[in-house]
Design a protein around this motif. Structure first.
Motif, PDB file in Angstrom:
ATOM      1  N   THR A 105     -23.537  17.091 -35.074  1.00 26.35           N
ATOM      2  CA  THR A 105     -24.890  17.317 -35.592  1.00 26.35           C
ATOM      3  C   THR A 105     -25.126  16.543 -36.881  1.00 26.35           C
ATOM      4  O   THR A 105     -26.174  15.909 -37.064  1.00 26.35           O
ATOM      5  CB  THR A 105     -25.123  18.819 -35.827  1.00 26.35           C
ATOM      6  OG1 THR A 105     -24.974  19.523 -34.581  1.00 26.35           O
ATOM      7  CG2 THR A 105     -26.526  19.071 -36.377  1.00 26.35           C
ATOM      8  N   LEU A 106     -24.152  16.598 -37.791  1.00 29.45           N
ATOM      9  CA  LEU A 106     -24.288  15.851 -39.052  1.00 29.45           C
ATOM     10  C   LEU A 106     -24.429  14.355 -38.781  1.00 29.45           C
ATOM     11  O   LEU A 106     -25.278  13.677 -39.386  1.00 29.45           O
ATOM     12  CB  LEU A 106     -23.074  16.112 -39.939  1.00 29.45           C
ATOM     13  CG  LEU A 106     -22.961  17.510 -40.546  1.00 29.45           C
ATOM     14  CD1 LEU A 106     -21.627  17.669 -41.264  1.00 29.45           C
ATOM     15  CD2 LEU A 106     -24.117  17.800 -41.496  1.00 29.45           C
ATOM     16  N   SER A 107     -23.602  13.851 -37.878  1.00 24.95           N
ATOM     17  CA  SER A 107     -23.665  12.430 -37.553  1.00 24.95           C
ATOM     18  C   SER A 107     -24.977  12.076 -36.872  1.00 24.95           C
ATOM     19  O   SER A 107     -25.585  11.041 -37.177  1.00 24.95           O
ATOM     20  CB  SER A 107     -22.487  12.058 -36.640  1.00 24.95           C
ATOM     21  OG  SER A 107     -22.513  10.692 -36.305  1.00 24.95           O
ATOM     22  N   TYR A 108     -25.433  12.935 -35.982  1.00 22.96           N
ATOM     23  CA  TYR A 108     -26.669  12.657 -35.238  1.00 22.96           C
ATOM     24  C   TYR A 108     -27.877  12.599 -36.168  1.00 22.96           C
ATOM     25  O   TYR A 108     -28.735  11.714 -36.034  1.00 22.96           O
ATOM     26  CB  TYR A 108     -26.880  13.723 -34.169  1.00 22.96           C
ATOM     27  CG  TYR A 108     -28.149  13.555 -33.373  1.00 22.96           C
ATOM     28  CD1 TYR A 108     -28.269  12.536 -32.431  1.00 22.96           C
ATOM     29  CD2 TYR A 108     -29.232  14.420 -33.555  1.00 22.96           C
ATOM     30  CE1 TYR A 108     -29.442  12.375 -31.695  1.00 22.96           C
ATOM     31  CE2 TYR A 108     -30.397  14.266 -32.818  1.00 22.96           C
ATOM     32  CZ  TYR A 108     -30.494  13.246 -31.886  1.00 22.96           C
ATOM     33  OH  TYR A 108     -31.652  13.091 -31.167  1.00 22.96           O
ATOM     34  N   TYR A 109     -27.946  13.511 -37.121  1.00 23.42           N
ATOM     35  CA  TYR A 109     -29.131  13.577 -37.989  1.00 23.42           C
ATOM     36  C   TYR A 109     -29.048  12.674 -39.220  1.00 23.42           C
ATOM     37  O   TYR A 109     -30.093  12.268 -39.755  1.00 23.42           O
ATOM     38  CB  TYR A 109     -29.389  15.020 -38.417  1.00 23.42           C
ATOM     39  CG  TYR A 109     -30.006  15.844 -37.316  1.00 23.42           C
ATOM     40  CD1 TYR A 109     -31.329  15.626 -36.921  1.00 23.42           C
ATOM     41  CD2 TYR A 109     -29.272  16.802 -36.636  1.00 23.42           C
ATOM     42  CE1 TYR A 109     -31.905  16.359 -35.890  1.00 23.42           C
ATOM     43  CE2 TYR A 109     -29.834  17.540 -35.607  1.00 23.42           C
ATOM     44  CZ  TYR A 109     -31.156  17.315 -35.241  1.00 23.42           C
ATOM     45  OH  TYR A 109     -31.713  18.037 -34.200  1.00 23.42           O
ATOM     46  N   PHE A 110     -27.839  12.336 -39.660  1.00 18.37           N
ATOM     47  CA  PHE A 110     -27.730  11.587 -40.906  1.00 18.37           C
ATOM     48  C   PHE A 110     -27.171  10.177 -40.746  1.00 18.37           C
ATOM     49  O   PHE A 110     -27.277   9.374 -41.678  1.00 18.37           O
ATOM     50  CB  PHE A 110     -26.872  12.362 -41.912  1.00 18.37           C
ATOM     51  CG  PHE A 110     -27.488  13.660 -42.339  1.00 18.37           C
ATOM     52  CD1 PHE A 110     -28.573  13.677 -43.204  1.00 18.37           C
ATOM     53  CD2 PHE A 110     -27.007  14.865 -41.855  1.00 18.37           C
ATOM     54  CE1 PHE A 110     -29.155  14.875 -43.594  1.00 18.37           C
ATOM     55  CE2 PHE A 110     -27.582  16.075 -42.233  1.00 18.37           C
ATOM     56  CZ  PHE A 110     -28.671  16.074 -43.103  1.00 18.37           C
ATOM     57  N   ILE A 111     -26.572   9.838 -39.605  1.00 17.80           N
ATOM     58  CA  ILE A 111     -25.981   8.515 -39.417  1.00 17.80           C
ATOM     59  C   ILE A 111     -26.579   7.801 -38.211  1.00 17.80           C
ATOM     60  O   ILE A 111     -26.956   6.624 -38.310  1.00 17.80           O
ATOM     61  CB  ILE A 111     -24.442   8.619 -39.261  1.00 17.80           C
ATOM     62  CG1 ILE A 111     -23.820   9.222 -40.526  1.00 17.80           C
ATOM     63  CG2 ILE A 111     -23.846   7.239 -38.968  1.00 17.80           C
ATOM     64  CD1 ILE A 111     -22.332   9.459 -40.429  1.00 17.80           C
ATOM     65  N   PHE A 112     -26.682   8.466 -37.102  1.00 19.86           N
ATOM     66  CA  PHE A 112     -27.183   7.850 -35.875  1.00 19.86           C
ATOM     67  C   PHE A 112     -28.607   7.313 -36.077  1.00 19.86           C
ATOM     68  O   PHE A 112     -29.466   7.988 -36.641  1.00 19.86           O
ATOM     69  CB  PHE A 112     -27.180   8.879 -34.745  1.00 19.86           C
ATOM     70  CG  PHE A 112     -27.734   8.372 -33.445  1.00 19.86           C
ATOM     71  CD1 PHE A 112     -27.054   7.425 -32.701  1.00 19.86           C
ATOM     72  CD2 PHE A 112     -28.953   8.840 -32.974  1.00 19.86           C
ATOM     73  CE1 PHE A 112     -27.565   6.960 -31.507  1.00 19.86           C
ATOM     74  CE2 PHE A 112     -29.477   8.380 -31.775  1.00 19.86           C
ATOM     75  CZ  PHE A 112     -28.778   7.434 -31.041  1.00 19.86           C
ATOM     76  N   ASP A 113     -28.826   6.072 -35.637  1.00 18.24           N
ATOM     77  CA  ASP A 113     -30.145   5.449 -35.741  1.00 18.24           C
ATOM     78  C   ASP A 113     -30.992   5.885 -34.549  1.00 18.24           C
ATOM     79  O   ASP A 113     -30.748   5.472 -33.414  1.00 18.24           O
ATOM     80  CB  ASP A 113     -29.999   3.931 -35.764  1.00 18.24           C
ATOM     81  CG  ASP A 113     -31.327   3.216 -36.030  1.00 18.24           C
ATOM     82  OD1 ASP A 113     -32.383   3.877 -35.972  1.00 18.24           O
ATOM     83  OD2 ASP A 113     -31.296   2.001 -36.280  1.00 18.24           O
ATOM     84  N   HIS A 114     -31.983   6.705 -34.804  1.00 16.69           N
ATOM     85  CA  HIS A 114     -32.794   7.268 -33.720  1.00 16.69           C
ATOM     86  C   HIS A 114     -33.674   6.225 -33.037  1.00 16.69           C
ATOM     87  O   HIS A 114     -34.232   6.494 -31.976  1.00 16.69           O
ATOM     88  CB  HIS A 114     -33.620   8.440 -34.249  1.00 16.69           C
ATOM     89  CG  HIS A 114     -32.794   9.653 -34.527  1.00 16.69           C
ATOM     90  ND1 HIS A 114     -32.936  10.837 -33.844  1.00 16.69           N
ATOM     91  CD2 HIS A 114     -31.772   9.852 -35.398  1.00 16.69           C
ATOM     92  CE1 HIS A 114     -32.067  11.721 -34.292  1.00 16.69           C
ATOM     93  NE2 HIS A 114     -31.349  11.138 -35.238  1.00 16.69           N
ATOM     94  N   GLU A 115     -33.770   5.034 -33.638  1.00 14.77           N
ATOM     95  CA  GLU A 115     -34.470   3.934 -32.966  1.00 14.77           C
ATOM     96  C   GLU A 115     -33.783   3.576 -31.648  1.00 14.77           C
ATOM     97  O   GLU A 115     -34.423   3.087 -30.710  1.00 14.77           O
ATOM     98  CB  GLU A 115     -34.519   2.706 -33.873  1.00 14.77           C
ATOM     99  CG  GLU A 115     -35.566   2.775 -34.968  1.00 14.77           C
ATOM    100  CD  GLU A 115     -36.989   2.745 -34.403  1.00 14.77           C
ATOM    101  OE1 GLU A 115     -37.288   1.824 -33.617  1.00 14.77           O
ATOM    102  OE2 GLU A 115     -37.767   3.654 -34.741  1.00 14.77           O
TER     103      GLU A 115
END
Length: 275
Positions: A51-61
């Motif tokens: 979750t931390l990686s998804y919201y703070f690192i992963f580029d949602h583009e």
């Protein structure tokens, strides 16, 4: 794992869960406790760091990429949550063997003939040993005899998110974790160090699925990061390694990441926007 089991027994299981007459060292109780602890621990690591990686690192583009699937994130999480309990069954058997004293794990730094330097060297050897083991197991899972049945589900995610990190078929997931569990039966390792490395490998597995391709330039062709693993998902026959590119180079399966050459998923999306 016996350190975790002892702490759970002392603070929770003995005073509040199990009947007073059930000894802490009884094998069935240990197996049951290890099964619960292993599943809760794996779930916590996966959901917390994912979750931390998804919201703070992963580029949602990247979710706009044509190969990003409909409802992919929920599908990744669902697949992982269904697989983790099954992966834990053989894992618990190995943890049980550790708890019963069959491994070479030790409690105190003084128990190592090399002291603190031995702890540091064991961390390095753990990384290199497991990287080698995972490379060959992972490459073997790509063989036509095993791929479709066991490894193909993980390659469903071409543009992966951090939640794809544990979305494996149970056999696939356990086989790729096996080097971590085999190491302390072959080589001495401090118990706290082992727990730290166990957390680290789970976080690393999440990190190579996080879509963040930044690596220090000097380490780009040494460290197997998200850029390398993204190309593995996209192009199938390359970059099987876990931490390093060493075995891919030895095995002839190394591919310089397309994102380092201006041809990665982000570049593809940029070109789509420019059209």
């Amino acid at each position: 794992m016996d350190l975790v089991l002892e702490a759970a027994d002392r603070h929770l299981l003995t005073p509040y869960v199990y009947p007073a007459g059930w000894p802490e060292g009884e094998p069935c109780r240990q197996l049951l406790s290890l099964f619960v602890i292993t599943n809760l621990g794996a779930l916590a690591l996966y959901l917390l760091f994912g979750t931390l990686s998804y919201y703070f690192i992963f580029d949602h583009e990247l979710k706009k990429h044509p190969q990003f699937l409909e409802n992919q994130v929920s599908r990744e999480i669902s697949y992982a949550l269904r697989s983790l309990p099954w992966i834990s069954v053989p894992t618990v058997a190995l943890f049980f063997a550790e708890v019963r004293g069959y491994s070479k794990l030790y409690d105190n730094i003084e128990d190592s003939p090399y002291g603190w330097s031995g702890v540091f060297l064991s961390m390095l050897s753990f990384l290199f040993f497991t990287d080698m083991g995972i490379y060959w197991i992972h490459r073997g899972l790509h063989h036509k005899l095993f791929y479709k049945r066991f490894h193909k589900p993980h390659h469903l995610w071409k543009i992966a998110t951090p939640f794809a990190s544990h979305a494996f078929h149970p056999v696939d997931g356990f086989m790729q974790s096996l080097p971590y569990h085999v190491y302390p039966f072959l080589f001495p390792l401090h118990k706290v160090t082992y727990l730290g490395l166990y957390i680290f490998v789970n976080v690393w597995t999440i990190s190579i699925h996080d879509g963040d391709y930044r690596v220090p330039r000097l380490l780009r062709h040494i460290i197997n990061g998200s850029a390398h693993h993204t190309d593995h998902h996209l192009y199938f026959d390359y970059n099987y390694g876990q931490y390093f590119t060493l075995w891919d180079k030895i095995g002839g399966s190394y591919k310089s990441p397309t994102s380092f050459e201006g041809k990665g998923p982000h570049d593809y999306l940029r070109k789509l926007r420019e059209k």
